[in-house]
Design an enzyme around this catalytic site. Sequence first.
Site, PDB file in Angstrom:
ATOM      1  N   THR A  43     -25.636  45.893  -3.661  1.00  0.00           N
ATOM      2  CA  THR A  43     -25.957  46.455  -2.347  1.00  0.00           C
ATOM      3  C   THR A  43     -26.927  47.615  -2.441  1.00  0.00           C
ATOM      4  O   THR A  43     -27.719  47.853  -1.527  1.00  0.00           O
ATOM      5  CB  THR A  43     -24.642  46.909  -1.665  1.00  0.00           C
ATOM      6  OG1 THR A  43     -23.865  45.749  -1.424  1.00  0.00           O
ATOM      7  CG2 THR A  43     -24.894  47.621  -0.357  1.00  0.00           C
ATOM      8  N   TYR A  57     -25.458  41.886   5.221  1.00  0.00           N
ATOM      9  CA  TYR A  57     -26.823  42.095   4.708  1.00  0.00           C
ATOM     10  C   TYR A  57     -26.999  41.230   3.454  1.00  0.00           C
ATOM     11  O   TYR A  57     -26.072  40.549   3.017  1.00  0.00           O
ATOM     12  CB  TYR A  57     -27.003  43.585   4.368  1.00  0.00           C
ATOM     13  CG  TYR A  57     -25.932  44.077   3.428  1.00  0.00           C
ATOM     14  CD1 TYR A  57     -26.066  43.929   2.053  1.00  0.00           C
ATOM     15  CD2 TYR A  57     -24.741  44.621   3.911  1.00  0.00           C
ATOM     16  CE1 TYR A  57     -25.068  44.334   1.194  1.00  0.00           C
ATOM     17  CE2 TYR A  57     -23.733  45.028   3.051  1.00  0.00           C
ATOM     18  CZ  TYR A  57     -23.900  44.877   1.697  1.00  0.00           C
ATOM     19  OH  TYR A  57     -22.908  45.259   0.843  1.00  0.00           O
ATOM     20  N   SER A  90     -22.922  41.412  -7.493  1.00  0.00           N
ATOM     21  CA  SER A  90     -22.081  41.565  -8.690  1.00  0.00           C
ATOM     22  C   SER A  90     -20.889  40.623  -8.733  1.00  0.00           C
ATOM     23  O   SER A  90     -20.241  40.501  -9.770  1.00  0.00           O
ATOM     24  CB  SER A  90     -21.645  43.012  -8.866  1.00  0.00           C
ATOM     25  OG  SER A  90     -20.593  43.340  -8.003  1.00  0.00           O
ATOM     26  N   THR A 123     -21.063  46.766  -6.268  1.00  0.00           N
ATOM     27  CA  THR A 123     -19.805  47.505  -6.417  1.00  0.00           C
ATOM     28  C   THR A 123     -18.598  46.596  -6.680  1.00  0.00           C
ATOM     29  O   THR A 123     -17.567  47.072  -7.149  1.00  0.00           O
ATOM     30  CB  THR A 123     -19.523  48.359  -5.170  1.00  0.00           C
ATOM     31  OG1 THR A 123     -19.422  47.495  -4.037  1.00  0.00           O
ATOM     32  CG2 THR A 123     -20.604  49.394  -4.959  1.00  0.00           C
ATOM     33  N   ASP A 124     -18.727  45.298  -6.377  1.00  0.00           N
ATOM     34  CA  ASP A 124     -17.545  44.434  -6.450  1.00  0.00           C
ATOM     35  C   ASP A 124     -16.951  44.337  -7.860  1.00  0.00           C
ATOM     36  O   ASP A 124     -15.735  44.304  -8.026  1.00  0.00           O
ATOM     37  CB  ASP A 124     -17.882  43.022  -5.944  1.00  0.00           C
ATOM     38  CG  ASP A 124     -18.161  43.019  -4.441  1.00  0.00           C
ATOM     39  OD1 ASP A 124     -17.897  44.045  -3.795  1.00  0.00           O
ATOM     40  OD2 ASP A 124     -18.638  41.997  -3.934  1.00  0.00           O
ATOM     41  N   LYS A 196     -12.293  49.999  -7.498  1.00  0.00           N
ATOM     42  CA  LYS A 196     -12.739  49.941  -6.103  1.00  0.00           C
ATOM     43  C   LYS A 196     -11.499  49.853  -5.232  1.00  0.00           C
ATOM     44  O   LYS A 196     -10.669  48.959  -5.415  1.00  0.00           O
ATOM     45  CB  LYS A 196     -13.658  48.731  -5.905  1.00  0.00           C
ATOM     46  CG  LYS A 196     -14.323  48.690  -4.543  1.00  0.00           C
ATOM     47  CD  LYS A 196     -15.351  47.559  -4.429  1.00  0.00           C
ATOM     48  CE  LYS A 196     -16.037  47.631  -3.068  1.00  0.00           C
ATOM     49  NZ  LYS A 196     -17.064  46.589  -2.899  1.00  0.00           N
ATOM     50  N   GLU A 317      10.589  44.671 -18.009  1.00  0.00           N
ATOM     51  CA  GLU A 317      10.943  43.527 -17.156  1.00  0.00           C
ATOM     52  C   GLU A 317      11.007  42.212 -17.932  1.00  0.00           C
ATOM     53  O   GLU A 317      11.424  41.193 -17.388  1.00  0.00           O
ATOM     54  CB  GLU A 317       9.951  43.403 -16.003  1.00  0.00           C
ATOM     55  CG  GLU A 317      10.167  44.419 -14.886  1.00  0.00           C
ATOM     56  CD  GLU A 317      11.420  44.135 -14.064  1.00  0.00           C
ATOM     57  OE1 GLU A 317      11.896  42.987 -14.081  1.00  0.00           O
ATOM     58  OE2 GLU A 317      11.919  45.073 -13.423  1.00  0.00           O
TER      59      GLU A 317
HETATM   60  N1  ASP Z   1     -21.229  42.088  -2.986  1.00  0.00           N
HETATM   61  C1  ASP Z   1     -21.966  43.270  -3.363  1.00  0.00           C
HETATM   62  C2  ASP Z   1     -22.058  43.298  -4.867  1.00  0.00           C
HETATM   63  O1  ASP Z   1     -21.093  43.588  -5.518  1.00  0.00           O
HETATM   64  C3  ASP Z   1     -21.294  44.472  -2.828  1.00  0.00           C
HETATM   65  C4  ASP Z   1     -21.858  45.796  -3.232  1.00  0.00           C
HETATM   66  O2  ASP Z   1     -22.738  45.936  -4.056  1.00  0.00           O
HETATM   67  O3  ASP Z   1     -21.375  46.801  -2.684  1.00  0.00           O
HETATM   68  O4  ASP Z   1     -23.105  43.034  -5.392  1.00  0.00           O
END
Ligand code: ASP
Length: 360
Positions: A43, A57, A90, A123-124, A196, A317
Site C-alpha cells: 500500500t 485501491y 504482500s 503490511t499484511d 498487525k 495442555e
Molecule cells: N494488501 C496490502 C499489502 O499487504 C495491504 C497493505 O500494504 O497495507 O500489500
Amino acid sequence: MLSIPAFRNLYALFLLAFALTAAHAQQAAAPLPRVLILATGGTIAGTGATSTTTVGYTAATVGVDNLIKSVPELQKIARVGGEQVFQIASENMGNAEWLTLAKRVNALLAQPDVDGIVITHGTDTLEETAYFLDLVVKSRKPVVLVGAMRPSTALSADGPINLYNAVLTAGSQEAVGKGVLVVMNDQINAARDVTKTNTTTPDTFKATELGVLGYVVGNRPHFYRQSTRKHTVDTEFDVSQLQSLPDVQIAYTYANVGPTAVDAFVAAGARGIVHAGVGDGSLPNRVKPALVNARAKGIVVVRASRVGQGIVARNGEANDDQLDFVVADNLNPQKARILLMLALTKTSDTRVIQRMFYTY
Ligand code: ASP
C-alpha cells in the site's frame, strides 16, 4: 595588566572555543549515511481513484524512484538509493521471495559503503518478512521494514512520514545491532514481537504486551529497550546456499474443527505443521490423533496458539515430551512457521528445534 589566574581563565576559554569550532566543523563534514531503499510493493506504493479512497485501491503501483522522489526531505538525512526488488501486494509474498530478498540484503550490507537498508513492504505479511530477515540477515547494520495503511494518493497518507522515519532509523548508530526493526506510526518495534493488530488503522503495528523499542521523534530515533532474543549475526541459520525452504503449514483450530486440514497437509508432504491451537495451545480430541499420526510419519508438530499473547507452556495442555511435539513459546503461528522452516534446514531433532524456539 592581567593577573596570572585571569590569564589562565582566558587561555582556557580560548581552548574551549577552539575545540567547539573544531567539533562543529567535523560534524558538518561528516557524510550523510548511505541508506538503500529496497521496494517490494504494498500500500505504501499503492494508488487509489480519489484522495478519499482508503480501501479498494490498488497496491504496488508506484515504483521505487517515484517513492523516493515523493519525499524530497530524504536527501537531507541520507544518501538514498533505490532498488525495485518486487512489485507485489504482500499477501503474495512467499518463501521464494524471502530467499531472494534475504540474499540481496546480505549482499548489500556486506558492502562497506552501505550503512543501512529500508524495505518498503505491504503490511499484511510485513511482520513475517521482518522476522524471517531477523533470523537470516548476517549483519549488525540496521534493516528497517516500513509500510503504510493508506495509499500514496490518500488524504493524510502515512507512507511519506513512515518512509522518512524508517530512513532516519536505518541511517542511525542507535539502530545498529538491534535486529530487524519495523518503523511505522512514529514507533520502532522489534521484528520478533510486532504484529498487525487492526485491518485498516494506521496504528496497526503493535508489540501488544511486550511494547515498543522506541519512537522516532524530533528527527531521530529514541530507543528504550531491545529484544533479549538472538537475531541476525547471532543465529545459526544461513540462507546463502538455499534454493527453497521446507514445506511447513498451519492448521487453525476452532470449535468443531476436524482432522481434515492436518490430514491434507500430511498427504501433501508437509515436513512441519504448526497447530494454531485455542487457549494455551490446546489440542481438540478431533485433531489430536491426526497430529499424532503426522508425528509418527516424521513430521515435526509445533503447538502454537491463535490467542496472540503469551507462552504456550511445554507439557501444559498436552504432554509434549510423550507426544514428541515442540511448543512455540510466545511466537504467533505465522512466525512459528518461519522459525520451523529455518529449523528444518538444520535438523529434524525435536529437542534441538525446541531449543531454537527458546532461543530466537
Ligand atoms: N494488501 C496490502 C499489502 O499487504 C495491504 C497493505 O500494504 O497495507 O500489500
